[in-house]
Design an enzyme around this catalytic site. Sequence first.
Site, PDB file in Angstrom:
ATOM      1  N   LYS A   1     -64.967  -7.077 -17.487  1.00 13.74           N
ATOM      2  CA  LYS A   1     -65.490  -8.212 -18.467  1.00 13.74           C
ATOM      3  C   LYS A   1     -64.889  -9.597 -17.646  1.00 13.74           C
ATOM      4  CE  LYS A   1     -63.654  -8.884 -22.399  1.00 13.74           C
ATOM      5  NZ  LYS A   1     -62.896 -10.258 -22.631  1.00 13.74           N
ATOM      6  N   SER A   2     -63.884  -9.483 -17.010  1.00 17.25           N
ATOM      7  CA  SER A   2     -63.310 -10.919 -16.263  1.00 17.25           C
ATOM      8  C   SER A   2     -64.206 -11.182 -15.115  1.00 17.25           C
ATOM      9  CB  SER A   2     -61.667 -10.641 -16.116  1.00 17.25           C
ATOM     10  OG  SER A   2     -60.914 -10.615 -16.972  1.00 17.25           O
TER      11      SER A   2
ATOM     12  N   GLY B   1     -63.346 -16.138 -25.404  1.00 13.35           N
ATOM     13  CA  GLY B   1     -62.141 -17.010 -24.950  1.00 13.35           C
ATOM     14  C   GLY B   1     -62.293 -17.426 -23.558  1.00 13.35           C
TER      15      GLY B   1
ATOM     16  N   SER C   1     -51.213 -17.019 -18.075  1.00  8.55           N
ATOM     17  CA  SER C   1     -52.310 -16.665 -18.676  1.00  8.55           C
ATOM     18  C   SER C   1     -53.438 -17.080 -17.264  1.00  8.55           C
ATOM     19  CB  SER C   1     -52.739 -17.939 -19.667  1.00  8.55           C
ATOM     20  OG  SER C   1     -54.060 -18.032 -19.834  1.00  8.55           O
TER      21      SER C   1
ATOM     22  N   GLN D   1     -56.635 -17.406 -18.095  1.00  9.59           N
ATOM     23  CA  GLN D   1     -57.587 -18.480 -18.553  1.00  9.59           C
ATOM     24  C   GLN D   1     -57.181 -19.694 -18.298  1.00  9.59           C
ATOM     25  OE1 GLN D   1     -58.564 -17.180 -22.661  1.00  9.59           O
ATOM     26  NE2 GLN D   1     -59.558 -15.187 -21.953  1.00  9.59           N
TER      27      GLN D   1
ATOM     28  N   ASP E   1     -54.232  -6.766 -22.239  1.00 11.59           N
ATOM     29  CA  ASP E   1     -55.207  -6.340 -23.274  1.00 11.59           C
ATOM     30  C   ASP E   1     -55.264  -4.920 -23.652  1.00 11.59           C
ATOM     31  OD1 ASP E   1     -56.221  -8.663 -23.112  1.00 11.59           O
ATOM     32  OD2 ASP E   1     -57.909  -8.575 -21.596  1.00 11.59           O
TER      33      ASP E   1
ATOM     34  N   ARG F   1     -52.741  -9.475 -32.761  1.00  8.21           N
ATOM     35  CA  ARG F   1     -52.605  -8.175 -32.456  1.00  8.21           C
ATOM     36  C   ARG F   1     -51.284  -7.373 -32.869  1.00  8.21           C
ATOM     37  NH1 ARG F   1     -56.455  -8.177 -26.843  1.00  8.21           N
ATOM     38  NH2 ARG F   1     -58.338  -8.231 -28.181  1.00  8.21           N
TER      39      ARG F   1
HETATM   40  C1  S3P Z   1     -58.798 -13.053 -19.399  1.00  7.99           C
HETATM   41  C2  S3P Z   1     -57.328 -13.330 -19.238  1.00  7.99           C
HETATM   42  C3  S3P Z   1     -56.652 -12.718 -20.603  1.00  7.99           C
HETATM   43  C4  S3P Z   1     -57.231 -11.588 -21.207  1.00  7.99           C
HETATM   44  C5  S3P Z   1     -58.561 -11.864 -21.597  1.00  7.99           C
HETATM   45  C6  S3P Z   1     -59.323 -12.205 -20.471  1.00  7.99           C
HETATM   46  C7  S3P Z   1     -59.596 -13.713 -18.273  1.00  7.99           C
HETATM   47  O1  S3P Z   1     -56.457 -13.671 -21.407  1.00  7.99           O
HETATM   48  O2  S3P Z   1     -56.663 -11.336 -22.589  1.00  7.99           O
HETATM   49  O3  S3P Z   1     -59.078 -10.766 -22.242  1.00  7.99           O
HETATM   50  O4  S3P Z   1     -60.648 -13.100 -18.081  1.00  7.99           O
HETATM   51  O5  S3P Z   1     -59.183 -14.386 -17.582  1.00  7.99           O
HETATM   52  P1  S3P Z   1     -54.968 -14.920 -20.947  1.00  7.99           P
HETATM   53  O6  S3P Z   1     -55.242 -15.600 -19.895  1.00  7.99           O
HETATM   54  O7  S3P Z   1     -55.129 -16.202 -22.273  1.00  7.99           O
HETATM   55  O8  S3P Z   1     -53.848 -14.001 -21.059  1.00  7.99           O
END
Ligand code: S3P
Length: 448
Positions: free
Chosen positions: A19-20, A91, A164, A166, A335, A366
């Site tokens: 996904k990422s 997110g 994080s 993200q 995750d 969670r």
């Molecule tokens: C992700 C980073 C993670 C993960 C999310 C996908 C990403 O979140 O939990 O499912 O694709 O960068 P955080 O960066 O907020 O931990």
Amino acid sequence: MIIKYTAPLRGELSIPGDKSISHRSVMFGALAEGTTEVTNFLTGADCLSTISCFRQMGIEIEQKDTNVLVHGKGLHGLRAPAEILDAGNSGTTVRLLSGILAGQAFDSVINGDETIQKRPMKRIMTPLAGMGADVTSVRGNGCAPLRIHGNKLHGVHYDSPVASAQVKSCILLAGLYADGVTSVTEPAVSRNHSELMLRYFGADVRTGADMQKSMEPRTASSDKSSAENRRGFTVSIMPEPKLTGQRIHVPGDISSAAYFIAAALLVPGSELLLKNVGINPTRDGMLRVCREMGADITLLNEDHSGAEPCADLLVRSSHLKAVEIGGDIIPTLIDELPVLAVLAAFADGTTVIRDAAELRVKESDRIAVMTENLSRIGCPVEAAGDGMIITGGKPLHGAVIDSHMDHRIAMSFAVAALACTGETDIQGAEIVNISYPGFYEDLARVCR
Ligand code: S3P
């Protein structure tokens, strides 16, 4: 969705794309010049939200199943969206896209579903404001919808209080549009797909000398100027690179493989081969923890030739024992903690999960939701502020499970159901489409 034990898990399975990495292939492809060709793209709802946001900004994207062509227009080729950008449940889309939008020559508004509107966005608004960005929470509650007035951005250093990816990626993407170098230090290494892929597209991204060997730049020598002196893990990016369209084959998502790893470990007599799974060391914490619990997992056909390492995983049912999970490993399995909690419920002894307060701000809280649902199947469990204490090894029974519309909760309890007596009824089961369309079909196919 009613799930009950039928048979051990046998045979082999190709896990859908990561996904990422799928999100990033579209985002960076859009900012590159020329066409980016993506194969094994994840067609989950989250990644489709990213595609539709970029289409709204004038990027032509052709998608046929898992094959995607992104006709990039360069760093300054996006056009103002006519409507509010809709990130759905994702997110990653809101946070990474906000970094890009902050440096555009136009204004935009980004929003998503009810869940997204409760997730914290101050964690990106604060560092973006430090770069000179103008991002406001429309309702003033630190959540989406976010109104983004495109601005000239400054290169800064940001010490992130959270590990994080993200947050880190949002800042690095804003850094593409800054007037100087931008860097981020995080307290532990989070997934590094942005760093690897931005470099692959031609950006000058450097990691600190204190980072793991696997995270070192492939060509450039490491940035010794400032990174070495900081505590934590630092990554920096130079502004205004020329990004060029690339070919990307997305590896299978280890976070999706996690449910099949867990199911094969728990159901006696299982032997399952999971093909072509990403094993990036910033994502493989689940494998390390499972092995510590006594899991029989063998890596076959390891391939380290591309930007993202991958392997086939051969998983055999195993007798598991409790472990302690905490510290720097947490971001590498963040995750997977729901499904690890399920494994702990069937393992001998008491498992302690700590340093995982981030679980409280995912698609659901969670910690609360796992505690509620583990209790429903008869598992003694206690919630802590930053984790859970799970006493495993008791026989557990099927129950009605509330997914709280969180895909990872639904899939975790589909796995638990196979090791429980009786039937389990998962409510809101269809939410798995966020990251794993076809999950129940794949599960039924290997239980034989
Ligand atoms: C992700 C980073 C993670 C993960 C999310 C996908 C990403 O979140 O939990 O499912 O694709 O960068 P955080 O960066 O907020 O931990």
